[in-house]
Design an enzyme around this catalytic site. Sequence first.
Site, PDB file in Angstrom:
ATOM      1  N   HIS A 157       0.831  -1.213   0.000  1.00 28.98           N
ATOM      2  CA  HIS A 157       0.000   0.000   0.000  1.00 28.98           C
ATOM      3  C   HIS A 157       0.862   1.260   0.000  1.00 28.98           C
ATOM      4  O   HIS A 157       0.404   2.338   0.365  1.00 28.98           O
ATOM      5  CB  HIS A 157      -0.940   0.016   1.212  1.00 28.98           C
ATOM      6  CG  HIS A 157      -1.659  -1.269   1.421  1.00 28.98           C
ATOM      7  ND1 HIS A 157      -1.205  -2.251   2.282  1.00 28.98           N
ATOM      8  CD2 HIS A 157      -2.774  -1.775   0.841  1.00 28.98           C
ATOM      9  CE1 HIS A 157      -2.018  -3.296   2.239  1.00 28.98           C
ATOM     10  NE2 HIS A 157      -2.970  -3.037   1.370  1.00 28.98           N
TER      11      HIS A 157
HETATM   12  S1  FES Z   1       1.763  -0.496   3.293  1.00 28.84           S
HETATM   13 FE1  FES Z   1       0.202  -1.875   3.794  1.00 28.84          FE
HETATM   14  S2  FES Z   1       1.274  -3.612   4.404  1.00 28.84           S
HETATM   15 FE2  FES Z   1       2.819  -2.196   3.966  1.00 28.84          FE
END
Ligand code: FES
Length: 199
Positions: A157
């Site tokens: 993410h």
């Molecule tokens: S940014 Fe979501 S698990 Fe690393």
Amino acid sequence: MSADGVDLKKRRTLTAATSVVGAVGAGFVVYPFLAAWAPSEKAKAAGAPVEADISKLEPGQMLRVKWRGKPVWIVYRTEQNLNDLSSLDGELLDPASEDAGQQPDYCQNPTRSIKEKYLVAVGICTHLGCSPTYRPDLGAADLGGDAWKGGFFCPCHGSKFDLAGRVYSGVPAPKNLEIPPYHYLTDTTILVGVDKGAA
Ligand code: FES
């Protein structure tokens, strides 16, 4: 032969044999009891500290070891990396490592380490547990260009961490990477998983 007609020689032999079986039987009863109290070899290995040989690690390189099933990274930071760390504070969520749960006391310092050259960190993103990618390439265009001073990028993410494992502001991960307990056995050997003097 005795008065009751029993062969005494045979009786002695049978008595001796019964005693041996009894002793062996007792052994089998006691052993599982002790074994149930002792941690299995597998359990011991799963929680055991791990030795890392950093003698061949060169500036800019990262070594990976596994501790308690988790990836642990050891990064040899360059002089430039160390100088850059102090310039990033304004972009980080917890630049002074104030969250005491993310590192041992002895790593609550500007480099989050015992020896500033070497970062030792658990390689698991503090958002949802992916393992970030090591991105030491200064100025990487996909990570902010000139502003990128090397660090770790989580592809799940988009969280970013610097080379001390400190999380950038404005990304999903809420905390700095965890620094595990560790200490140096020699100049080139690190024991991951236990504080000095606690082994
Ligand atoms: S940014 Fe979501 S698990 Fe690393």
